[in-house]
Every structure is written in C-alpha cells, then in structure tokens.
Design a protein around this motif. Structure first.
Motif, PDB file in Angstrom:
ATOM      1  N   LEU A   1       7.126  17.101 -11.974  1.00  0.00           N
ATOM      2  CA  LEU A   1       7.056  16.334 -10.581  1.00  0.00           C
ATOM      3  C   LEU A   1       8.390  16.308  -9.801  1.00  0.00           C
ATOM      4  O   LEU A   1       8.346  16.721  -8.756  1.00  0.00           O
ATOM      5  N   ALA A   2       9.379  15.846 -10.554  1.00  0.00           N
ATOM      6  CA  ALA A   2      10.627  15.744  -9.790  1.00  0.00           C
ATOM      7  C   ALA A   2      11.315  17.331  -9.390  1.00  0.00           C
ATOM      8  O   ALA A   2      11.825  17.417  -8.289  1.00  0.00           O
ATOM      9  N   SER A   3      10.868  18.184 -10.296  1.00  0.00           N
ATOM     10  CA  SER A   3      11.341  19.682  -9.705  1.00  0.00           C
ATOM     11  C   SER A   3      10.832  20.126  -8.421  1.00  0.00           C
ATOM     12  O   SER A   3      11.125  20.561  -7.619  1.00  0.00           O
ATOM     13  N   GLU A   4       9.499  19.486  -8.286  1.00  0.00           N
ATOM     14  CA  GLU A   4       8.958  20.080  -7.028  1.00  0.00           C
ATOM     15  C   GLU A   4       9.568  19.192  -5.689  1.00  0.00           C
ATOM     16  O   GLU A   4       9.524  19.835  -4.610  1.00  0.00           O
ATOM     17  N   PHE A   5       9.857  17.899  -5.947  1.00  0.00           N
ATOM     18  CA  PHE A   5      10.638  17.107  -4.895  1.00  0.00           C
ATOM     19  C   PHE A   5      11.708  17.867  -4.624  1.00  0.00           C
ATOM     20  O   PHE A   5      12.455  17.903  -3.412  1.00  0.00           O
ATOM     21  N   VAL A   6      12.780  18.261  -5.801  1.00  0.00           N
ATOM     22  CA  VAL A   6      13.879  18.835  -5.307  1.00  0.00           C
ATOM     23  C   VAL A   6      13.826  20.229  -4.847  1.00  0.00           C
ATOM     24  O   VAL A   6      14.785  20.702  -3.888  1.00  0.00           O
ATOM     25  N   VAL A   7      12.973  20.886  -4.908  1.00  0.00           N
ATOM     26  CA  VAL A   7      12.412  22.203  -4.078  1.00  0.00           C
ATOM     27  C   VAL A   7      12.658  21.868  -2.686  1.00  0.00           C
ATOM     28  O   VAL A   7      12.955  22.696  -1.965  1.00  0.00           O
ATOM     29  N   MET A   8      11.799  20.852  -2.469  1.00  0.00           N
ATOM     30  CA  MET A   8      11.653  20.590  -0.944  1.00  0.00           C
ATOM     31  C   MET A   8      12.721  20.165  -0.524  1.00  0.00           C
ATOM     32  O   MET A   8      13.266  20.553   0.746  1.00  0.00           O
ATOM     33  N   ALA A   9      13.541  19.316  -1.174  1.00  0.00           N
ATOM     34  CA  ALA A   9      15.062  19.129  -0.775  1.00  0.00           C
ATOM     35  C   ALA A   9      15.746  20.300  -0.314  1.00  0.00           C
ATOM     36  O   ALA A   9      16.480  20.116   0.563  1.00  0.00           O
TER      37      ALA A   9
END
Length: 252
Positions: free
Chosen positions: A57-65
């Motif tokens: 889940l955290a990796s998806e948010f980092v990709v968007m960032a």
C-alpha cells in the motif's frame, strides 16, 4: 485555522487521497495548483511514514508522490512545442482523476440502490392456470412500423438518460462557482435597463442551486445596506425590487 490531517490508511488508493486533497482545496480539476497540491501530498506521506503501513500500500502512495513531483518539475522547465495529440503526465493524471470520480459516483449510486432494494424478495410468477385464468390466443402480427416506433422511443429514452448522467458528471468534475459578489454584479447589470425587478425573476428554474442561494443572499445584503428596497403591496403578492435611496444618490 489548523491544517487538516490525513491518515492514508483510510484511503483505498493514492487517487482517493489526492482527490480528497483537491476537494478540500475546492480546486478546479482542469486548473490544478499542482505545486501546492504536491507539497501537501508529500507532507501527508511524510507524516504517515512511521504509521506501520503495509509495504504494498505504501509503495502505491510513493509512486503517486513521484508522479506529482515529475509534473511539478515539468511545469517549471521551459515548455517545448508539443503535437496537439500528445498527452503529458498532467493530462494523464487528470484523466485518472476523472475516471476515479466517475467510478466513485457509480459506486455510490449502486450502494444507495443496494440500501434501498437489498432487503427485497422477489416473488416467483405464477402460471395463468394457477391463478384460475384461461388463455386466449389472439393473432396480432407485428408490423414493421411498430418495430421502428418502439426503437425510436427506446433511443429517445436512452438519450435522455445519457444527457442527465452527463450533466451529473460535468457538475461532479467541475463544480459551479457563483459567489454573492457575482450575484450583486448581475443584479445591478439588470438595473441598467430596468427600473424595477420582480423577486422571482432572480430565481428562474433553469439556474443551479448555488446560483439561487447566492442570489438570495445578495438581495438580503443589498436590502440590509439600503442599496435596494423590497416592496410588496399585499400579503403573498409579488415582491418588487427597486434601487434604494443610497444607491440612487451614489449614481447621481
């Protein structure tokens, strides 16, 4: 006013968090303040970095960032000539947000239908013989004109549904913004060609809810400041608006 705090564990995807930030800022989807949104998104990620998040889940948010940072950087660089059909990362992000809002609207509609009809039980149809009815066969050959007429009626119904849904999506993606200041400006524009205005003329049925509310508040403000006078000859009679004495003196 304290800054809003976000817990990314409450969001199903990075698009959900990004859309929430955009809505909180009341930003236009087609004119996003990308630098401000990017900074706030990164601040949310940093604030939740120690919250024990699932790595997937955290990796998806980092990709968007990283996508937001790329868009922000590209807007700071000198623009190069692009073909009209070429879409940049900003266009792709807007399309993703549009698709997300579309799906969210449909999901909310389905959820409402489930709440309304989820507990219903369908009764099985009974045969005519079980109802004590006698069948009578009547020959009624189908005519070509009837088929085309039925097809035209169905096409008209589908077109009406499409237009209604399209208006809902347009309002969803780009909400109307009509302020009290806009209502005051439009009101006095009407007075350029009229000596008086009927109150009901300010709220026609084709106007949006936000425009009606803003117009009503504008009238109250102008009457309270003596720039307008509201007159009503009898109870439940039409209300007439005329310029107040203060407004007439300022124009003279």
């Amino acid at each position: 006013m304290s800054e809003m705090r976000y817990d990314i564990r409450q969001y199903d995807s990075p698009l959900a968090l990004l859309d929430h930030i955009i809505r909180d800022k009341q930003a236009d989807l087609f004119n996003l303040p990308i630098a401000e949104i990017c900074s706030q998104y990164l601040a949310v990620i940093e604030e939740n970095s120690q919250a024990g998040l699932d790595m997937d889940l955290a990796s998806e948010f980092v990709v968007m960032a990283s996508t937001l940072m790329q868009i922000k950087t590209s807007l700071l660089l000198p623009r190069r000539v692009q073909a009209e059909a070429e879409a940049g990362p900003m266009d792709e992000l807007i399309l993703q947000l549009m698709a997300y809002r579309r799906m969210k609207s449909l999901a909310e509609d389905l959820e409402g239908r489930y709440d309304l009809y989820g507990g219903t039980v369908q009764r099985e149809a009974l045969l005519p013989s079980q109802l004590g009815l006698e069948l009578e066969v009547v020959e009624d050959p189908l005519k070509r004109d009837q088929v085309w007429a039925a097809a035209d009626r169905l096409a008209a119904i589908n077109a009406q549904r499409y237009n209604q849904q399209n208006l809902r999506i347009i309002r969803l993606l780009k909400p109307e913004r009509f302020t009290i200041k806009d209502a005051v400006r439009r009101l006095f524009k009407e007075f350029r060609s009229k000596s008086q205005i009927f109150f009901h003329e300010l709220f026609p049925s084709d106007k949006g809810q936000e425009e009606k509310v803003s117009g009503f508040l504008a009238v109250l403000e102008l009457v309270n400041s003596n720039r307008l006078e509201a007159r009503q000859d009898k109870a439940f009679g039409p209300i007439t608006l005329v310029r107040g004495r203060q407004e007439k003196d300022s124009n003279e």
